[in-house]
Design a protein around this motif. Structure first.
Motif, mmCIF file in Angstrom:
data_model
loop_
_atom_site.group_PDB
_atom_site.id
_atom_site.type_symbol
_atom_site.label_atom_id
_atom_site.label_comp_id
_atom_site.label_asym_id
_atom_site.label_seq_id
_atom_site.Cartn_x
_atom_site.Cartn_y
_atom_site.Cartn_z
ATOM 1 N N GLY A 80 0.817 -1.213 0.000
ATOM 2 C CA GLY A 80 0.000 0.000 0.000
ATOM 3 C C GLY A 80 0.847 1.257 0.000
ATOM 4 N N ARG A 139 3.874 1.506 -1.195
ATOM 5 C CA ARG A 139 4.492 1.618 -2.527
ATOM 6 C C ARG A 139 3.492 2.187 -3.539
ATOM 7 N NH1 ARG A 139 9.442 -0.514 -2.255
ATOM 8 N NH2 ARG A 139 9.804 -2.196 -0.788
ATOM 9 N N ARG A 140 2.237 1.787 -3.439
ATOM 10 C CA ARG A 140 1.208 2.355 -4.321
ATOM 11 C C ARG A 140 1.063 3.852 -4.088
ATOM 12 N NH1 ARG A 140 -1.425 -2.324 -3.092
ATOM 13 N NH2 ARG A 140 -2.787 -1.311 -1.591
ATOM 14 N N ASP A 195 3.832 5.511 -5.938
ATOM 15 C CA ASP A 195 3.550 5.479 -7.379
ATOM 16 C C ASP A 195 2.471 6.491 -7.746
ATOM 17 O OD1 ASP A 195 5.424 3.461 -7.648
ATOM 18 O OD2 ASP A 195 3.926 1.849 -7.724
ATOM 19 N N ASP A 196 1.447 6.594 -6.931
ATOM 20 C CA ASP A 196 0.369 7.548 -7.198
ATOM 21 C C ASP A 196 0.854 8.989 -7.133
ATOM 22 O OD1 ASP A 196 -1.381 5.455 -7.579
ATOM 23 O OD2 ASP A 196 -2.374 5.666 -5.625
#
Length: 193
Positions: free
Chosen positions: A180, A182-183, A186-187
């Motif tokens: 989560g 890492r997302r 990325d976002d």
């Protein structure tokens, strides 16, 4: 507990120092990248670092993982702020949900502006004083017409990479939590690209 309260108190001090650093450079066409980084580190990055550290503290992570999570938060904060500063110059009012170019209006010269000032005498002569709406548009056009935005975005990507590397050092984090986080990184990067 006392540890969390002490950390929050120290963070408030950092936030104030970061804000003072920023205020010292309002309308300063000679603001340096180091000055910008110090202000962001004191404000957004310290806040994110503290939020991550407290999250780890309340789940009883060991000190190495706490340090890794804190470093993750610091780099996330740097990435977030640089991307936000780029969007203030490149996005529309509708996308931002607030007036674009607000930093220029307030005399806050962010990383892409600092980069653009290195190569543009026209921008240098325009800035350094309060701007009307037309001048803000002109300044935004100058900053976005060269490599300044891309260069600032490269710095944001570098912090995103360093955030993910720090997260990799927090070995006892639940894999779903790590995924989560890492997302989230990325976002942040995808907000511009």
């Amino acid at each position: 507990g006392a540890d969390v309260a002490g950390l929050l108190a120290a963070t408030i001090g950092e936030l104030c120092s970061g804000q003072v650093l920023e205020l010292q450079h309002l309308f300063d066409v000679d603001r340096t990248e180091d000055s910008y980084v110090s202000a962001v580190d004191g404000k957004t990055a310290s806040l994110m670092a503290t939020a991550c550290r407290i999250g780890g503290m309340v789940t009883d992570l060991d000190s190495d993982d706490l340090d890794a999570l804190t470093e993750f938060g610091r780099h996330v904060g740097m990435c977030f702020q640089i991307v936000d500063d780029v969007l203030d110059l490149t996005a529309t009012d509708e996308v931002l949900g607030k007036p674009s170019g607000q930093d220029l209006t307030e005399g806050i010269y962010t990383l892409p502006v600092i980069y653009a000032l290195r190569d543009s005498e026209r921008l240098r002569s325009l800035l350094g004083k309060p701007l009307d709406a037309e001048d803000v548009l002109t300044a935004r056009e100058i900053v976005t017409s060269n490599e300044s935005v891309d260069s600032a975005y490269d710095v944001a990507r570098s912090h995103a990479k360093r955030a993910n590397e720090a997260l990799g050092q927090a070995g006892s984090l639940d894999p779903n939590v790590s995924a989560g986080l890492r997302r989230l990184v990325d976002d942040l990067v995808d907000r511009v690209s």
